[in-house]
Write a protein that holds these residues in place. Structure first.
Motif, PDB file in Angstrom:
ATOM      1  N   LYS A 157      40.352  35.682  55.271  1.00  0.00           N
ATOM      2  CA  LYS A 157      41.325  36.029  54.242  1.00  0.00           C
ATOM      3  C   LYS A 157      40.886  37.315  53.545  1.00  0.00           C
ATOM      4  CE  LYS A 157      43.444  32.082  54.849  1.00  0.00           C
ATOM      5  NZ  LYS A 157      43.509  31.856  56.245  1.00  0.00           N
ATOM      6  N   ALA A 158      41.851  38.007  52.949  1.00  0.00           N
ATOM      7  CA  ALA A 158      41.531  39.223  52.207  1.00  0.00           C
ATOM      8  C   ALA A 158      40.715  38.849  50.972  1.00  0.00           C
ATOM      9  CB  ALA A 158      42.807  39.941  51.789  1.00  0.00           C
ATOM     10  N   GLU A 159      39.674  39.601  50.711  1.00  0.00           N
ATOM     11  CA  GLU A 159      38.828  39.340  49.556  1.00  0.00           C
ATOM     12  C   GLU A 159      38.764  40.593  48.701  1.00  0.00           C
ATOM     13  OE1 GLU A 159      35.031  37.656  50.366  1.00  0.00           O
ATOM     14  OE2 GLU A 159      35.841  36.317  51.894  1.00  0.00           O
ATOM     15  N   ALA A 160      38.661  40.398  47.419  1.00  0.00           N
ATOM     16  CA  ALA A 160      38.540  41.514  46.490  1.00  0.00           C
ATOM     17  C   ALA A 160      37.664  41.066  45.322  1.00  0.00           C
ATOM     18  CB  ALA A 160      39.909  41.948  45.999  1.00  0.00           C
ATOM     19  N   ASP A 161      36.992  42.018  44.704  1.00  0.00           N
ATOM     20  CA  ASP A 161      36.134  41.741  43.557  1.00  0.00           C
ATOM     21  C   ASP A 161      36.922  42.033  42.284  1.00  0.00           C
ATOM     22  OD1 ASP A 161      34.051  41.300  41.830  1.00  0.00           O
ATOM     23  OD2 ASP A 161      33.127  43.252  42.179  1.00  0.00           O
ATOM     24  N   PHE A 162      37.227  40.991  41.526  1.00  0.00           N
ATOM     25  CA  PHE A 162      37.995  41.153  40.292  1.00  0.00           C
ATOM     26  C   PHE A 162      37.101  41.057  39.056  1.00  0.00           C
ATOM     27  CE2 PHE A 162      41.226  39.537  43.298  1.00  0.00           C
ATOM     28  CZ  PHE A 162      42.093  40.611  43.238  1.00  0.00           C
ATOM     29  N   SER A 163      35.783  41.179  39.231  1.00  0.00           N
ATOM     30  CA  SER A 163      34.877  41.072  38.085  1.00  0.00           C
ATOM     31  C   SER A 163      35.028  42.247  37.118  1.00  0.00           C
ATOM     32  CB  SER A 163      33.427  40.978  38.563  1.00  0.00           C
ATOM     33  OG  SER A 163      33.066  42.150  39.271  1.00  0.00           O
ATOM     34  N   MET A 164      35.560  43.357  37.593  1.00  0.00           N
ATOM     35  CA  MET A 164      35.743  44.523  36.725  1.00  0.00           C
ATOM     36  C   MET A 164      36.958  44.385  35.810  1.00  0.00           C
ATOM     37  SD  MET A 164      37.175  47.001  39.701  1.00  0.00           S
ATOM     38  CE  MET A 164      36.238  46.155  40.933  1.00  0.00           C
ATOM     39  N   PHE A 165      37.824  43.408  36.052  1.00  0.00           N
ATOM     40  CA  PHE A 165      38.997  43.167  35.223  1.00  0.00           C
ATOM     41  C   PHE A 165      38.543  42.352  34.012  1.00  0.00           C
ATOM     42  CE2 PHE A 165      42.652  44.096  38.170  1.00  0.00           C
ATOM     43  CZ  PHE A 165      41.890  44.571  39.219  1.00  0.00           C
ATOM     44  N   LYS A 166      38.328  43.009  32.890  1.00  0.00           N
ATOM     45  CA  LYS A 166      37.717  42.364  31.717  1.00  0.00           C
ATOM     46  C   LYS A 166      38.725  41.612  30.855  1.00  0.00           C
ATOM     47  CE  LYS A 166      33.696  44.037  32.635  1.00  0.00           C
ATOM     48  NZ  LYS A 166      32.778  43.238  33.385  1.00  0.00           N
ATOM     49  N   TYR A 167      39.921  42.099  30.709  1.00  0.00           N
ATOM     50  CA  TYR A 167      40.899  41.509  29.798  1.00  0.00           C
ATOM     51  C   TYR A 167      41.619  40.327  30.456  1.00  0.00           C
ATOM     52  CZ  TYR A 167      45.128  40.984  27.014  1.00  0.00           C
ATOM     53  OH  TYR A 167      46.153  40.482  26.266  1.00  0.00           O
ATOM     54  N   ARG A 168      41.676  39.224  29.764  1.00  0.00           N
ATOM     55  CA  ARG A 168      42.431  38.049  30.204  1.00  0.00           C
ATOM     56  C   ARG A 168      43.205  37.534  28.990  1.00  0.00           C
ATOM     57  NH1 ARG A 168      40.410  39.088  34.848  1.00  0.00           N
ATOM     58  NH2 ARG A 168      38.937  37.783  35.941  1.00  0.00           N
ATOM     59  N   PRO A 169      44.514  37.440  29.063  1.00  0.00           N
ATOM     60  CA  PRO A 169      45.262  36.895  27.918  1.00  0.00           C
ATOM     61  C   PRO A 169      44.831  35.457  27.628  1.00  0.00           C
ATOM     62  CG  PRO A 169      46.758  37.953  29.462  1.00  0.00           C
ATOM     63  CD  PRO A 169      45.416  37.890  30.122  1.00  0.00           C
TER      64      PRO A 169
END
Length: 98
Positions: free
Chosen positions: A35-47
């Motif tokens: 499956k496609a994988e991506a690193d989302f750890s750099m996305f700091k803001y979460r509502p």
């Protein structure tokens, strides 16, 4: 010069005595391909209180409220992460350090 085709000569390809073949979405779910994988750890803001849905193939995350309504999304563009509200307008930009 006309071609004459007799009715009943062409046979349907799905004549497997009523057995339906899986469609492409069902095959993709059970695929052994990675499956496609991506690193989302750099996305700091979460509502606060929103459910986060990762979409690695599009390199973005979606935000959904607890009742399931969309609340925006975030997407990496160049050296920044851009956050959009539920109407599609930019809410804020998070610069990334290399």
């Amino acid at each position: 010069m006309g071609a004459l085709i007799a009715p009943g000569v062409a046979l349907a390809q799905d004549d497997d005595e009523g057995k339906k073949k899986p469609d492409m979405h069902q095959l993709a779910k059970s695929s052994a391909l990675p499956k496609a994988e991506a690193d989302f750890s750099m996305f700091k803001y979460r509502p606060r209180g929103d459910k986060v849905i990762e979409q690695p193939d599009a390199n973005r995350i979606l935000f959904k409220r607890p009742d399931g309504t969309p609340d925006g999304y975030a997407q990496r563009r160049g050296n920044a992460v851009i956050y959009y509200d539920r109407s599609g307008k930019v809410s804020h930009v998070q610069p990334l350090e290399d």
